[in-house]
Design a protein around this motif. Structure first.
Motif, PDB file in Angstrom:
ATOM      1  N   VAL A  70       0.860  -1.284  -0.038  1.00 53.37           N
ATOM      2  CA  VAL A  70      -0.019  -0.093   0.035  1.00 53.37           C
ATOM      3  C   VAL A  70       1.146   1.162   0.032  1.00 53.37           C
ATOM      4  CG1 VAL A  70      -1.821   1.105   1.195  1.00 53.37           C
ATOM      5  CG2 VAL A  70      -1.857  -1.402   1.265  1.00 53.37           C
ATOM      6  N   VAL A  71       0.856   2.258  -1.091  1.00 56.34           N
ATOM      7  CA  VAL A  71       1.538   3.259  -0.973  1.00 56.34           C
ATOM      8  C   VAL A  71       0.726   4.569  -0.739  1.00 56.34           C
ATOM      9  CG1 VAL A  71       2.694   4.775  -2.615  1.00 56.34           C
ATOM     10  CG2 VAL A  71       2.921   2.413  -2.802  1.00 56.34           C
ATOM     11  N   ILE A  72       1.099   5.401   0.143  1.00 59.47           N
ATOM     12  CA  ILE A  72       0.041   6.819   0.613  1.00 59.47           C
ATOM     13  C   ILE A  72       1.127   7.895   0.274  1.00 59.47           C
ATOM     14  CG2 ILE A  72      -0.552   8.016   2.686  1.00 59.47           C
ATOM     15  CD1 ILE A  72      -1.779   5.041   2.276  1.00 59.47           C
ATOM     16  N   SER A  73       0.218   8.766  -0.401  1.00 62.33           N
ATOM     17  CA  SER A  73       0.949   9.938  -1.129  1.00 62.33           C
ATOM     18  C   SER A  73       1.140  11.271   0.033  1.00 62.33           C
ATOM     19  CB  SER A  73       0.073  10.487  -2.280  1.00 62.33           C
ATOM     20  OG  SER A  73      -1.212  10.850  -1.930  1.00 62.33           O
ATOM     21  N   HIS A  74       0.319  11.345   0.970  1.00 56.37           N
ATOM     22  CA  HIS A  74       0.250  12.114   1.791  1.00 56.37           C
ATOM     23  C   HIS A  74      -0.909  11.990   3.069  1.00 56.37           C
ATOM     24  CE1 HIS A  74      -2.920  13.888  -0.628  1.00 56.37           C
ATOM     25  NE2 HIS A  74      -3.101  14.878   0.095  1.00 56.37           N
ATOM     26  N   SER A  75      -0.912  12.951   4.195  1.00 57.29           N
ATOM     27  CA  SER A  75      -1.809  12.513   5.077  1.00 57.29           C
ATOM     28  C   SER A  75      -3.159  12.976   5.123  1.00 57.29           C
ATOM     29  CB  SER A  75      -1.145  13.223   6.474  1.00 57.29           C
ATOM     30  OG  SER A  75      -1.262  14.776   6.404  1.00 57.29           O
ATOM     31  N   HIS A  76      -3.535  13.893   3.946  1.00 52.57           N
ATOM     32  CA  HIS A  76      -5.062  14.442   3.832  1.00 52.57           C
ATOM     33  C   HIS A  76      -5.883  13.105   4.002  1.00 52.57           C
ATOM     34  CE1 HIS A  76      -3.482  18.397   2.091  1.00 52.57           C
ATOM     35  NE2 HIS A  76      -3.404  18.487   3.354  1.00 52.57           N
ATOM     36  N   TYR A  77      -7.047  13.447   4.635  1.00 49.91           N
ATOM     37  CA  TYR A  77      -8.217  12.366   4.752  1.00 49.91           C
ATOM     38  C   TYR A  77      -8.677  11.817   3.687  1.00 49.91           C
ATOM     39  CZ  TYR A  77      -8.373  13.667   9.770  1.00 49.91           C
ATOM     40  OH  TYR A  77      -8.107  13.839  10.961  1.00 49.91           O
ATOM     41  N   LYS A 103       5.477   7.482   9.326  1.00 50.40           N
ATOM     42  CA  LYS A 103       5.465   6.317  10.066  1.00 50.40           C
ATOM     43  C   LYS A 103       4.916   6.275  11.257  1.00 50.40           C
ATOM     44  CE  LYS A 103       8.596   2.445  11.034  1.00 50.40           C
ATOM     45  NZ  LYS A 103      10.168   2.027  10.901  1.00 50.40           N
ATOM     46  N   LYS A 104       5.252   7.134  12.229  1.00 50.00           N
ATOM     47  CA  LYS A 104       4.614   7.312  13.589  1.00 50.00           C
ATOM     48  C   LYS A 104       3.102   7.102  13.684  1.00 50.00           C
ATOM     49  CE  LYS A 104       4.604  10.120  17.690  1.00 50.00           C
ATOM     50  NZ  LYS A 104       5.041  11.475  18.251  1.00 50.00           N
ATOM     51  N   TRP A 105       2.499   7.606  12.694  1.00 51.02           N
ATOM     52  CA  TRP A 105       1.097   7.644  12.558  1.00 51.02           C
ATOM     53  C   TRP A 105       0.663   6.230  12.454  1.00 51.02           C
ATOM     54  CZ3 TRP A 105      -2.557   5.951   9.169  1.00 51.02           C
ATOM     55  CH2 TRP A 105      -4.058   6.317   9.471  1.00 51.02           C
ATOM     56  N   PRO A 118      -5.823  21.627  12.184  1.00 53.17           N
ATOM     57  CA  PRO A 118      -5.209  22.858  11.900  1.00 53.17           C
ATOM     58  C   PRO A 118      -4.135  23.028  12.276  1.00 53.17           C
ATOM     59  CG  PRO A 118      -7.656  23.065  12.560  1.00 53.17           C
ATOM     60  CD  PRO A 118      -7.178  21.342  12.760  1.00 53.17           C
ATOM     61  N   PHE A 119      -3.495  21.960  13.364  1.00 54.99           N
ATOM     62  CA  PHE A 119      -2.198  22.370  14.009  1.00 54.99           C
ATOM     63  C   PHE A 119      -1.027  21.478  13.436  1.00 54.99           C
ATOM     64  CE2 PHE A 119      -6.029  22.730  16.656  1.00 54.99           C
ATOM     65  CZ  PHE A 119      -5.979  24.109  16.892  1.00 54.99           C
ATOM     66  N   ASP A 120      -1.086  20.815  12.652  1.00 59.46           N
ATOM     67  CA  ASP A 120      -0.062  19.921  12.074  1.00 59.46           C
ATOM     68  C   ASP A 120       0.337  20.058  10.620  1.00 59.46           C
ATOM     69  OD1 ASP A 120      -2.138  18.590  11.022  1.00 59.46           O
ATOM     70  OD2 ASP A 120      -1.659  16.730  11.747  1.00 59.46           O
ATOM     71  N   LYS A 121       0.016  21.147  10.113  1.00 61.20           N
ATOM     72  CA  LYS A 121       0.306  21.463   8.490  1.00 61.20           C
ATOM     73  C   LYS A 121       1.739  21.099   8.291  1.00 61.20           C
ATOM     74  CE  LYS A 121      -0.708  24.620   4.946  1.00 61.20           C
ATOM     75  NZ  LYS A 121       0.549  25.194   4.437  1.00 61.20           N
ATOM     76  N   SER A 122       2.076  20.287   7.438  1.00 60.37           N
ATOM     77  CA  SER A 122       3.400  20.209   6.798  1.00 60.37           C
ATOM     78  C   SER A 122       4.292  19.583   7.688  1.00 60.37           C
ATOM     79  CB  SER A 122       3.935  21.576   6.243  1.00 60.37           C
ATOM     80  OG  SER A 122       3.303  22.156   5.276  1.00 60.37           O
ATOM     81  N   HIS A 123       3.651  18.937   8.732  1.00 59.23           N
ATOM     82  CA  HIS A 123       4.740  18.065   9.816  1.00 59.23           C
ATOM     83  C   HIS A 123       5.065  16.944   8.957  1.00 59.23           C
ATOM     84  CE1 HIS A 123       3.210  20.205  13.756  1.00 59.23           C
ATOM     85  NE2 HIS A 123       3.598  21.239  12.798  1.00 59.23           N
ATOM     86  N   THR A 124       4.381  16.300   8.039  1.00 61.00           N
ATOM     87  CA  THR A 124       4.962  15.177   7.330  1.00 61.00           C
ATOM     88  C   THR A 124       5.148  15.314   5.999  1.00 61.00           C
ATOM     89  OG1 THR A 124       2.639  14.319   7.039  1.00 61.00           O
ATOM     90  CG2 THR A 124       3.708  13.593   9.061  1.00 61.00           C
ATOM     91  N   LEU A 125       5.888  14.595   5.234  1.00 58.06           N
ATOM     92  CA  LEU A 125       5.966  15.011   3.920  1.00 58.06           C
ATOM     93  C   LEU A 125       4.843  14.616   2.944  1.00 58.06           C
ATOM     94  CD1 LEU A 125       8.329  16.044   1.992  1.00 58.06           C
ATOM     95  CD2 LEU A 125       9.230  13.972   2.052  1.00 58.06           C
TER      96      LEU A 125
END
Length: 382
Positions: free
Chosen positions: A136-143, A170-172, A232-239
């Motif tokens: 499974v490949v994930i592009s980013h964290s948006h819902y 990875k932590k998520w 709203p508080f973790d913008k750009s914290h992950t790539l």
């Protein structure tokens, strides 16, 4: 996942992330990293390091949307009235056919199941039920690209599946109880090797597997122009990332979710790809991807969620941008993603494929057979 009483068992070995192919000369500079005040310590967040991007803060987005909706007179509700995108029941086999063709099935939004000639099955940005998943490949964290319930369902029914995610994410997954996950930075790659056991939890069925039970592939994390957040508080914290996967002599480029240029507010009806806007910078990453890692047999490229343009252009491509990404990355063929499933922006549901045809004509490309759309659930072979 629709196959709750069975799970394919196999061993997966994934190499440590490292550049395995050609990379840009400035890769080691890590210009997309923002560290703490010392400049040498912990990575605090990530950025798009190009002039083609504009990083809206949440207050700026709020002000722009309020002005757009209540003062400009240009705001609209997307037309979602039927008929919209046809939906067919996907033909998802429980066996690995060993076909020499690359087989891909659009499962809505950015989700594609890609089956390689080697037998490797890779799922991008999952939102659907799949009988067999290897990776499974994930592009980013948006819902709309990373669904917590979906990921838990995949892990429950496909415990051997390997997750590949952008740096910092990875932590998520580990906090969600998923340990089989590897995170990569831009221009890093992993080799993946599967050894099938041909054993399943249900004794009533069996999977024949390919003639060679060993399946290998290379998964590459590549740049794109976007952002990330789950609050709203973790913008750009992950790539955020685009990806390529190669296996069995075929290669796929998955653009994920990306912009191409930052377009200012222009009068309604004005073509922002006209000559008056030639000065706007374009994201250089896609030409680097094409030159250093292309060509690709297939591109999965987003075409939707682009209005209002002056707010979303930096992070979402419209079809004219998408065709440029297609050309820059040197994809031989492409299928459109990120449209027709959820009304996440203001354009009408069926506008993106209409504009895609016009964009192809402008670039003197065939209207069909090169960069196509398909029905949700439809399978194509390449």
């Amino acid at each position: 996942m629709g196959q709750g009483d069975r799970a394919v068992l196999y061993d997966i070995v994934v190499s440590e992330p490292a550049p395995l192919g050609r990379v840009p000369d400035n890769t080691s500079e890590k210009r997309h990293w923002v560290r703490d005040a010392s400049g040498q310590g912990e990575i605090k967040r990530f950025v798009n390091p190009w002039e083609s991007s504009y990083d809206f803060s949440f207050p700026e987005i709020f002000k722009s949307m309020v002005r757009h909706k209540f003062l400009s007179g240009d705001s609209q509700r997307p037309d979602t009235s039927p008929p919209t995108v046809p939906v067919t029941k996907p033909d998802l086999s429980t066996s690995r056919t060993g076909s020499q063709a690359l087989r891909t099935t659009w499962l809505g939004h950015a989700c594609h199941l890609v089956e390689f000639p080697s037998g490797l099955r890779v799922l991008f940005d999952p939102i659907a039920e799949i009988p067999i998943i290897d990776c499974v490949v994930i592009s980013h964290s948006h819902y709309d690209h990373l669904s917590y319930p979906t990921v838990l369902e995949i892990h429950k029914h496909h415990p051997s599946a390997q997750f590949c995610v952008p740096k910092g994410l990875k932590k998520w997954f580990t906090e969600s109880g998923i340990e089989r996950v590897v995170e990569l930075d831009w221009w890093e790659d992993v080799e993946i090797a599967l050894t099938l056991s041909n054993k399943e939890t249900s004794s009533e069925t069996s999977e024949p597997g390919p003639s060679n039970p060993s399946i290998t592939g290379i998964i590459s994390c590549l740049p794109c122009q976007h952002t990330s957040a789950r609050t709203p508080f973790d913008k750009s914290h992950t790539l955020w990332a685009s990806w390529s996967v190669s296996s069995g002599g075929k290669s796929v480029y998955f653009a994920g979710d990306t912009g191409y240029r930052a377009v200012p507010l222009v009068p309604k009806g004005v073509d922002d790809w006209g000559s008056d806007f030639d000065h706007l910078p374009i994201c250089p990453a896609f030409k680097e991807i094409g030159e250093l890692r292309g060509p690709f047999d297939l591109g999965l490229i987003p075409i939707g969620a682009y209005k209002p343009r002056h707010v979303l252009s930096s992070v979402h491509s419209n079809p004219y941008d998408s065709v440029e990404i297609f050309k820059d990355t040197k994809c031989k063929k492409a299928l459109a993603i990120h449209w027709g499933t959820w009304a996440v922006a203001e354009e009408n549901v069926l506008e993106p494929p209409q504009l895609l045809r016009k964009a192809l004509i402008r670039s003197q490309l065939p209207e069909t057979g090169v960069f196509d759309i398909c029905d949700i659930g439809e399978t194509r072979e390449f």
